[in-house]
Every structure is written in structure tokens, then in C-alpha cells.
Write a protein that holds these residues in place. Structure first.
Motif, PDB file in Angstrom:
ATOM      1  N   UNK A  22       0.804  -1.213   0.000  1.00  0.00           N
ATOM      2  CA  UNK A  22       0.000   0.000   0.000  1.00  0.00           C
ATOM      3  C   UNK A  22       0.837   1.263   0.000  1.00  0.00           C
ATOM      4  N   UNK A  23       2.084   1.203   0.457  1.00  0.00           N
ATOM      5  CA  UNK A  23       2.886   2.409   0.511  1.00  0.00           C
ATOM      6  C   UNK A  23       4.356   2.052   0.431  1.00  0.00           C
ATOM      7  N   UNK A  24       5.109   3.009  -0.030  1.00  0.00           N
ATOM      8  CA  UNK A  24       6.558   2.868  -0.045  1.00  0.00           C
ATOM      9  C   UNK A  24       7.123   4.243   0.232  1.00  0.00           C
ATOM     10  N   UNK A  25       7.459   4.500   1.455  1.00  0.00           N
ATOM     11  CA  UNK A  25       7.869   5.831   1.875  1.00  0.00           C
ATOM     12  C   UNK A  25       9.372   5.961   1.837  1.00  0.00           C
ATOM     13  N   UNK A 165       6.514  -4.906   5.708  1.00  0.00           N
ATOM     14  CA  UNK A 165       6.995  -3.538   5.547  1.00  0.00           C
ATOM     15  C   UNK A 165       7.650  -3.405   4.183  1.00  0.00           C
ATOM     16  N   UNK A 166       6.973  -2.718   3.252  1.00  0.00           N
ATOM     17  CA  UNK A 166       7.486  -2.558   1.895  1.00  0.00           C
ATOM     18  C   UNK A 166       8.754  -1.725   1.882  1.00  0.00           C
ATOM     19  N   UNK A 167       8.838  -0.715   2.743  1.00  0.00           N
ATOM     20  CA  UNK A 167      10.026   0.132   2.789  1.00  0.00           C
ATOM     21  C   UNK A 167      11.266  -0.689   3.114  1.00  0.00           C
ATOM     22  N   UNK A 168      11.151  -1.529   4.118  1.00  0.00           N
ATOM     23  CA  UNK A 168      12.273  -2.374   4.512  1.00  0.00           C
ATOM     24  C   UNK A 168      12.599  -3.380   3.402  1.00  0.00           C
ATOM     25  N   UNK A 185      18.410  -7.477  -9.118  1.00  0.00           N
ATOM     26  CA  UNK A 185      18.670  -6.582 -10.236  1.00  0.00           C
ATOM     27  C   UNK A 185      17.535  -6.640 -11.253  1.00  0.00           C
ATOM     28  N   UNK A 186      17.034  -7.838 -11.518  1.00  0.00           N
ATOM     29  CA  UNK A 186      15.929  -7.989 -12.468  1.00  0.00           C
ATOM     30  C   UNK A 186      14.666  -7.338 -11.932  1.00  0.00           C
ATOM     31  N   UNK A 187      14.398  -7.534 -10.649  1.00  0.00           N
ATOM     32  CA  UNK A 187      13.171  -7.007 -10.060  1.00  0.00           C
ATOM     33  C   UNK A 187      13.190  -5.485  -9.979  1.00  0.00           C
ATOM     34  N   UNK A 188      14.248  -4.920  -9.407  1.00  0.00           N
ATOM     35  CA  UNK A 188      14.318  -3.470  -9.271  1.00  0.00           C
ATOM     36  C   UNK A 188      14.518  -2.802 -10.629  1.00  0.00           C
ATOM     37  N   UNK A 189      15.280  -3.437 -11.513  1.00  0.00           N
ATOM     38  CA  UNK A 189      15.483  -2.871 -12.835  1.00  0.00           C
ATOM     39  C   UNK A 189      14.168  -2.636 -13.550  1.00  0.00           C
ATOM     40  N   UNK A 190      13.270  -3.603 -13.459  1.00  0.00           N
ATOM     41  CA  UNK A 190      11.957  -3.461 -14.099  1.00  0.00           C
ATOM     42  C   UNK A 190      11.143  -2.352 -13.440  1.00  0.00           C
ATOM     43  N   UNK A 191      11.293  -2.165 -12.126  1.00  0.00           N
ATOM     44  CA  UNK A 191      10.530  -1.154 -11.397  1.00  0.00           C
ATOM     45  C   UNK A 191      10.952   0.275 -11.746  1.00  0.00           C
ATOM     46  N   UNK A 192      12.163   0.452 -12.268  1.00  0.00           N
ATOM     47  CA  UNK A 192      12.691   1.791 -12.518  1.00  0.00           C
ATOM     48  C   UNK A 192      12.541   2.233 -13.973  1.00  0.00           C
ATOM     49  N   UNK A 198       5.084   6.357 -10.244  1.00  0.00           N
ATOM     50  CA  UNK A 198       3.780   5.907  -9.745  1.00  0.00           C
ATOM     51  C   UNK A 198       4.035   4.803  -8.724  1.00  0.00           C
ATOM     52  N   UNK A 199       4.585   5.171  -7.555  1.00  0.00           N
ATOM     53  CA  UNK A 199       4.895   4.134  -6.549  1.00  0.00           C
ATOM     54  C   UNK A 199       3.612   3.502  -6.030  1.00  0.00           C
ATOM     55  N   UNK A 200       3.629   2.203  -5.698  1.00  0.00           N
ATOM     56  CA  UNK A 200       4.795   1.307  -5.772  1.00  0.00           C
ATOM     57  C   UNK A 200       4.902   0.547  -7.079  1.00  0.00           C
TER      58      UNK A 200
END
Length: 548
Positions: A22-25, A165-168, A185-192, A198-200
Motif C-alpha cells: 500500500x505504501x513505499x515511503x 513492511x514494503x520500505x524495509x 537486479x531484475x526485479x528493481x530494474x523493471x521497477x525503474x 507511480x509508486x509502488x
């Protein structure tokens, strides 16, 4: 994919990583336990920064603990009894837990992560989230990037005592990616890869996202290859490279990449130059279905059955399994060593690959009686008294007789003048010779590779030379090369046609001089049919076929 074997199987929590996010602060991770020593799960990390300006590509194989042959054998035994090729009810999670525990004691980090996954799900062991966390934290202390990646998933899922906890979670994934985890790397690379934030769901930092995906792709991540190829196609519209990268994602075992290319060729979109090609589409679909059934599959020899256009497709009879098997990696079956007795002649010869079975009950007959049982009989002395008698008996070998034959006179001349006074000769029944079984290679047992014998004579060449023969080629670089651990993988194979150049030695990432790479020919070229047209086949190592 790791350098030596199939990647570890990740815990079930990864199936639904982002459920209930629900959130990523921008809050830094809290040090939940201030008392020393701080557990790795409570490591104070830098907050996840989706707008980071730099990223340094690191490979996890460079920092993972070394794995011994003994530990690897135990690990593979566990993989074999939990293979995706087995029906769920036939998988032996209890035996896998035993083997992975033994391998973990010997320092096998992949086995330890798999074991943590079993404890998390209660498969073969009592369900124990705390135990899963402890096993993972032990590997975090040892610097295993995949363990830091897993801890992020545990926080995202709120495993055991951990508060969701999504932040952690993202802080741990960021740490894992920087350490070299190809999964992170694959997961975060796709997120960026977004053009805005438009988080998350995504963030707008495509330059860094692409760098992460390129790094994961270089390590053998099919997921990273798919996300990279997708972006190159849809956003960058760099169609030739997008097609190449998506094709490589299929080689690396990514089902999504295979289904994506099925759709592209089936519809005739820009990726395939707007040409509808139902034949290519069908083959990608078959491979996608195979990967759905067994995610451990890899198809390094995909070009044998499905080369990229403008190359013509080899003819295929529609046998799905033949298509799948031909694209698999090959593992070399060691040459069979001579078995005891195979070098003898006459009655004393025991066929190659056969051994005598121990007899439960001794059968002893006199030398002058008919043979009561067909099989191997060994001459011995009724009693042993002197050293020369013992020497003579040790020199005797089993000999085969058929039932009803007469035993031949045994030569006792080696005992010299004592031959006439030595105890009488009797015959001991040794049984029939039975064929021995050769255990299949662990990757073959799991259905993710095929075995082959080494063609003779050996054919090797350097990557800077044109390919001298059509077939499957295995690539390697010297063990003392600085990139040896990254490059020398079990699936570093390619199907190359006669006269063509070998693939780029580093896939554009490792920057290895082609002359440094040695390619070993494994044969297995497609057979030529009518008119010299290639047909999809498993081939055989020594056959020339199209290899000239």
C-alpha cells in the motif's frame, strides 16, 4: 543461473511478492533491536532510492562462497527428488531436506536457501519460519547476495515474526542488487523503467533500470533478459536488439519471453518486421509450455531448432518432446572405464560393463565332476598351508562354464616341485555376470539436460576462428582468467553452423577477447534430409551429417 548448476528454488513467498503493498515511503529502516549483537534481519540499511544516479554492476558469483564437489553432489540429489519433472505427490521433500542439510553443513549456500524454503512452507520438515530466517541470516553474514534478496521477500510477505513492511523490503532488495543478486537486479530494474513515478508500481529512472537489467542479463537471469527485451521493443523500439535479447531470455529459461515471441510472430508485429510466421510462433509456444511445466529448463541450443530470422527453420515433424530435447544443454558422459575381467580372453573374459554378483551361499564342487550350474567358477585349493599355495590361488581368475561341461585341468606348474603334493583343486561358484548401471548426470536426471559422449577425435577452436563444423559447441576460458567464474557455466553452449562466426564471447557484457575462448565440439548436429535440408533431430556426437 549460477556458474555450475541450476539456480536454487526460491521460497513460495516469491509467488505473491507484491500482494497488499500500500505504501513505499522514504523512511530509513528502523533498528528494531538496539541491543547488540544486531541480527542481520535488523541491519540498518540505506533507504531505497528510486532516483539514484549511479549503479555499479556486480556479479554474485564473484562473492558467493565456493562449493565443493561433495556438497554439490548432495545438493543435486535433493534437486533430483524434487524435480519439476516429477508429479507433486512423487517429490520426496523429506529426502531433499536431509540432503540439503548435509550439503549446507559443507557450505553449500544454494542448498541452505532451498532448505530455508522447505522450513518456510513445511515441506519435508516441520513448518518453522524462525528456522527459515536463521538459515537465511547465516548466509547473509557470509555475504551471499541471494540471502539478502530473500530477506526482502520475507519482509514483503511479513514472514514469521517480521512485520510486513514494503520500505524495509525495498531497502533489502536494493542492498542485494548492489551486492550482485541477479534476481534483485531484475526485479528493481523493471521497477525503474517508467517515464514518471507511480509508486509502488514503477518509478522514472530508466537509465539505472536498464543498467540493472543489463547486469542481471549478463549473469544469466532470464527474467532480466525478458524485461530488458520488452523495454527495447515497446519503449526504445530498438527491434533488432530487442528480438535478440528476448530470444536469449528463452535460452535462459524464461517462459514470458517465449510467450511474448509467440505472440509477436503469430500477429506479425514490428519485432518481426511485420511478418506473420506461424511456424516460428508454434515453436516458441511449445517451449513456453515446457517452461511452464518445468521452470528449471534451459535452452542454450535453441538455435538448433529455432534460429532467428532471416535463417530458415529446420524441418520439424511436430514432435514436441523432440523439439524440447534438441534445444536443451548437453552434458558429457564420462568415457566408461574397462571393468574387471573385460580385458581377458576365453573362459576368463567377463563382458565389458558386467560384474559378478556375490553369492549368498557357497557352491563348491570337485574338479572331476560335471558342472552343476552355468556361470563363472574359480579354481581354488581345498586347503592352504604354504606361501606358494597362497600365491598360486591369488593368481586364479573366474572362468565361465555351461551346465554339464567338464572342468578343464588347472595348470599348477607355477608351484614348481610342490604342485604334486599341494591339496587337490576344487571349484567355487561365482555366479553369472550382470550388467552394471551408470548413474545419469544429475541435470539429466532432472530432465533439464541431455547426456552425450565426447566425439573422437576432439575438435577445438578459438572464438576468433570461423566454426569448422556444424553442431553444439561448449565454450570456456582459462580457469586463471579474471572472468572465469562468471563465464564458465554448464549451459555456456551454442549451436553454430559450419563457416559461421561463434557467438560474441561475452554477450556484449564481459568484454572477453574471442581468441581467449576455447570452443569444444560436442557434435549433435541436425540430420540432413532429402535435398540436404536440415531436420530437427537429437543428432549423434560422431556423425558428420552437416558437420563437414
Amino acid at each position: 543461473m549460477t556458474d555450475s548448476t541450476i539456480a536454487h528454488r526460491r521460497p513460495a513467498i516469491f509467488v505473491a511478492l507484491l500482494v497488499s503493498v500500500f505504501l513505499l515511503t522514504g523512511c530509513p529502516m528502523q533498528d528494531q533491536h538496539s541491543a547488540a549483537p544486531v541480527l542481520p534481519r535488523f541491519t540498518k540499511l540505506d533507504v531505497f532510492d528510486p532516483h539514484r544516479p549511479t549503479f555499479e554492476c556486480k556479479h554474485e558469483v564473484d562473492v558467493n562462497p565456493p562449493i565443493t564437489a561433495e556438497a554439490e553432489a548432495l545438493f543435486q540429489q535433493g534437486m533430483a527428488v524434487t524435480s519439476y519433472d516429477l508429479w507433486p505427490d512423487d517429490r520426496d521433500n523429506e529426502k531433499a531436506a536431509q540432503r540439503w542439510t548435509e550439503a549446507a553443513v559443507l557450505g553449500h549456500w544454494k542448498a541452505q536457501l532451498n532448505l530455508a524454503g522447505l522450513y518456510l512452507q513445511g515441506l519435508g520438515v516441520p513448518q518453522d519460519a524462525d528456522k527459515a530466517l536463521e538459515l537465511t541470516e547465516d548466509l547473509m553474514r557470509k555475504g551471499v547476495p541471494a540471502a539478502w534478496d530473500n530477506m526482502g521477500a520475507y519482509y514483503m510477505g511479513g514472514v514469521g515474526p517480521l512485520k510486513q513492511d514494503a520500505t524495509v523490503a525495498y531497502a533489502f532488495w536494493q542492498k542485494a542488487a548492489d551486492m550482485g543478486s541477479m534476481a534483485a537486479q531484475a526485479y528493481l530494474g523493471e521497477k525503474l523503467l517508467g517515464t514518471h513515478d507511480e509508486p509502488p508500481s514503477f518509478w522514472g529512472n530508466r537509465v539505472i533500470g536498464l543498467k540493472m537489467l543489463e547486469c542481471g542479463f549478463a549473469q544469466g537471469s532470464g527474467k532480466a533478459a525478458f524485461e530488458l527485451g520488452l523495454t527495447l521493443d515497446v519503449v526504445e523500439r530498438a527491434y533488432p536488439r530487442a528480438l535478440f535479447v528476448l530470444h536469449e531470455s528463452v535460452k535462459l529459461g524464461n517462459e514470458d519471453g517465449s510467450r511474448y515471441l509467440f505472440g509477436s510472430f503469430d500477429d506479425g508485429d514490428a519485432l518481426g518486421e511485420h511478418r506473420i510466421d506461424k511456424a516460428r510462433a508454434k515453436r516458441y509456444q511449445v517451449l513456453a509450455n515446457a517452461l511452464w511445466r518445468n521452470p528449471d529448463l534451459r535452452f542454450p541450443n535453441l538455435d538448433k531448432v529455432l534460429p532467428l530470422p532471416p535463417a530458415d527453420l529446420p524441418k520439424w515433424d511436430g514432435n514436441n518432446q523432440a523439439l524440447i530435447d534438441a534445444a536443451k544443454a548437453l552434458v558429457i558422459q564420462p568415457a566408461r572405464q574397462p571393468t574387471p575381467g573385460s580385458q581377458r580372453s576365453g573362459r576368463a573374459r567377463i563382458p565389458q560393463g558386467h560384474v559378478l554378483q556375490p553369492q549368498a551361499r557357497a557352491v563348491i564342487v570337485e574338479a572331476n565332476t560335471p558342472v552343476p550350474h552355468s556361470g563363472y567358477w574359480q579354481p581354488r585349493l581345498y586347503a592352504l598351508h604354504r606361501e606358494h599355495e597362497q600365491v598360486w590361488e591369488r593368481a586364479q581368475v573366474p572362468q565361465r562354464y555351461e551346465k554339464g561341461e567338464t572342468f578343464e585341468t588347472v595348470d599348477r606348474s607355477s608351484m614348481g616341485p610342490y604342485a604334486k603334493v599341494a591339496p587337490r583343486t576344487v571349484w567355487h561358484y561365482m555366479g553369472e555376470a550382470v550388467a552394471t548401471t551408470i548413474g545419469s548426470h544429475p541435470l539429466v536426471a532432472q530432465g533439464i539436460a541431455r547426456s552425450t559422449s565426447m566425439p573422437e577425435p576432439l575438435v577445438r577452436c578459438q572464438g576468433s576462428q570461423p566454426c569448422p563444423r556444424t553442431g553444439v559447441w561448449l565454450a570456456s576460458i582459462p580457469k586463471d582468467h579474471s572472468f572465469a567464474a562468471r563465464y564458465n557455466r554448464w549451459d555456456r553452449q551454442s549451436y553454430v553452423a559450419h563457416g559461421r562466426a561463434f557467438p560474441d564471447s561475452g554477450d556484449g557484457h564481459l568484454h572477453i577477447e574471442p581468441s581467449t575462448v576455447t570452443w569444444l565440439w560436442l557434435g549433435n548436429a541436425n540430420e540432413l534430409g532429402f535435398g540436404g535440408v536440415a531436420n530437427v533431430s537429437l543428432g549423434h556426437p560422431g556423425a558428420e551429417g552437416t558437420n563437414a
